[in-house]
Design a protein around this motif. Sequence first.
Motif, PDB file in Angstrom:
ATOM      1  N   UNK A  35       0.814  -1.209   0.000  1.00  0.00           N
ATOM      2  CA  UNK A  35       0.000   0.000   0.000  1.00  0.00           C
ATOM      3  C   UNK A  35       0.842   1.251   0.000  1.00  0.00           C
ATOM      4  N   UNK A  36       0.160   2.355  -0.183  1.00  0.00           N
ATOM      5  CA  UNK A  36       0.773   3.681  -0.133  1.00  0.00           C
ATOM      6  C   UNK A  36       0.038   4.525   0.897  1.00  0.00           C
ATOM      7  N   UNK A  37       0.819   5.212   1.700  1.00  0.00           N
ATOM      8  CA  UNK A  37       0.304   6.173   2.666  1.00  0.00           C
ATOM      9  C   UNK A  37       1.036   7.483   2.415  1.00  0.00           C
ATOM     10  N   UNK A  38       0.513   8.569   2.957  1.00  0.00           N
ATOM     11  CA  UNK A  38       1.194   9.852   2.796  1.00  0.00           C
ATOM     12  C   UNK A  38       1.026  10.692   4.048  1.00  0.00           C
ATOM     13  N   UNK A  39       1.968  11.599   4.226  1.00  0.00           N
ATOM     14  CA  UNK A  39       1.897  12.524   5.351  1.00  0.00           C
ATOM     15  C   UNK A  39       2.324  13.901   4.886  1.00  0.00           C
ATOM     16  N   UNK A  92       4.884  13.539   1.875  1.00  0.00           N
ATOM     17  CA  UNK A  92       5.834  12.447   1.750  1.00  0.00           C
ATOM     18  C   UNK A  92       5.013  11.167   1.597  1.00  0.00           C
ATOM     19  N   UNK A  93       5.307  10.423   0.563  1.00  0.00           N
ATOM     20  CA  UNK A  93       4.572   9.196   0.264  1.00  0.00           C
ATOM     21  C   UNK A  93       5.398   7.995   0.714  1.00  0.00           C
ATOM     22  N   UNK A  94       4.756   7.111   1.467  1.00  0.00           N
ATOM     23  CA  UNK A  94       5.413   5.939   2.028  1.00  0.00           C
ATOM     24  C   UNK A  94       4.788   4.669   1.459  1.00  0.00           C
ATOM     25  N   UNK A 104      -4.614  -2.755   5.980  1.00  0.00           N
ATOM     26  CA  UNK A 104      -5.913  -2.094   6.145  1.00  0.00           C
ATOM     27  C   UNK A 104      -5.900  -1.215   7.390  1.00  0.00           C
ATOM     28  N   UNK A 105      -5.302  -1.711   8.457  1.00  0.00           N
ATOM     29  CA  UNK A 105      -5.289  -0.987   9.731  1.00  0.00           C
ATOM     30  C   UNK A 105      -4.049  -0.119   9.895  1.00  0.00           C
ATOM     31  N   UNK A 106      -3.326   0.106   8.811  1.00  0.00           N
ATOM     32  CA  UNK A 106      -2.146   0.993   8.807  1.00  0.00           C
ATOM     33  C   UNK A 106      -1.087   0.529   9.801  1.00  0.00           C
ATOM     34  N   UNK A 107      -0.971  -0.781   9.980  1.00  0.00           N
ATOM     35  CA  UNK A 107       0.063  -1.359  10.839  1.00  0.00           C
ATOM     36  C   UNK A 107       0.818  -2.432  10.058  1.00  0.00           C
ATOM     37  N   UNK A 108       1.358  -2.069   8.911  1.00  0.00           N
ATOM     38  CA  UNK A 108       2.046  -3.077   8.099  1.00  0.00           C
ATOM     39  C   UNK A 108       3.330  -3.546   8.745  1.00  0.00           C
ATOM     40  N   UNK A 109       3.832  -4.642   8.237  1.00  0.00           N
ATOM     41  CA  UNK A 109       5.074  -5.192   8.776  1.00  0.00           C
ATOM     42  C   UNK A 109       6.281  -4.349   8.377  1.00  0.00           C
ATOM     43  N   UNK A 110       6.181  -3.734   7.210  1.00  0.00           N
ATOM     44  CA  UNK A 110       7.349  -3.016   6.678  1.00  0.00           C
ATOM     45  C   UNK A 110       6.928  -1.677   6.089  1.00  0.00           C
ATOM     46  N   UNK A 111       7.814  -0.697   6.271  1.00  0.00           N
ATOM     47  CA  UNK A 111       7.626   0.644   5.694  1.00  0.00           C
ATOM     48  C   UNK A 111       8.852   1.020   4.878  1.00  0.00           C
ATOM     49  N   UNK A 112       8.625   1.802   3.826  1.00  0.00           N
ATOM     50  CA  UNK A 112       9.737   2.409   3.116  1.00  0.00           C
ATOM     51  C   UNK A 112      10.157   3.704   3.796  1.00  0.00           C
ATOM     52  N   UNK A 113      11.176   4.322   3.227  1.00  0.00           N
ATOM     53  CA  UNK A 113      11.730   5.535   3.838  1.00  0.00           C
ATOM     54  C   UNK A 113      10.990   6.790   3.402  1.00  0.00           C
ATOM     55  N   UNK A 114      10.180   6.691   2.372  1.00  0.00           N
ATOM     56  CA  UNK A 114       9.390   7.824   1.919  1.00  0.00           C
ATOM     57  C   UNK A 114      10.010   8.554   0.742  1.00  0.00           C
ATOM     58  N   UNK A 115       9.154   9.139  -0.071  1.00  0.00           N
ATOM     59  CA  UNK A 115       9.592   9.958  -1.194  1.00  0.00           C
ATOM     60  C   UNK A 115       8.698  11.196  -1.245  1.00  0.00           C
ATOM     61  N   UNK A 116       9.325  12.357  -1.453  1.00  0.00           N
ATOM     62  CA  UNK A 116       8.593  13.621  -1.407  1.00  0.00           C
ATOM     63  C   UNK A 116       7.896  13.877  -2.744  1.00  0.00           C
ATOM     64  N   UNK A 117       6.634  14.237  -2.654  1.00  0.00           N
ATOM     65  CA  UNK A 117       5.864  14.688  -3.813  1.00  0.00           C
ATOM     66  C   UNK A 117       5.395  16.107  -3.514  1.00  0.00           C
ATOM     67  N   UNK A 118       5.747  17.028  -4.390  1.00  0.00           N
ATOM     68  CA  UNK A 118       5.351  18.421  -4.231  1.00  0.00           C
ATOM     69  C   UNK A 118       4.608  18.867  -5.473  1.00  0.00           C
TER      70      UNK A 118
END
Length: 121
Positions: A35-39, A92-94, A104-118
Amino acid sequence: QVQLVESGGGLVQAGGSLRLSCAASGRTFRGYAMGWFRQAPGKEPEFVARITWTSVTYYADSVKGRFTISRDNAKNTVYLQMNSLKPEDTAVYYCAAGQTTAVVHATPDYWGQGTQVTVSS
């Protein structure tokens, strides 16, 4: 060592497009959802899109019809095609990987370091 490495972020004008990639390595991801999440600055992280091992997809209402998530299981890679970008998509997209319920519950086993989208207006 499990790694999720995102790429493809950058600066784009409103209405433009970007394609994010996330390459996973270090273990088998067979059966895993991705999945993809963003902050955005000053905001809580939010869900963007997810895709199961069998390519069932689900999107946040804010990106539905503009973003498309896909995956190449042979390459352990997930993509996020982002079209008709808006300034409010700036974040920042993760990338994330895990069992479907965990993503689904935003508690995945692994996360990436993120990439900035502007997205500029």
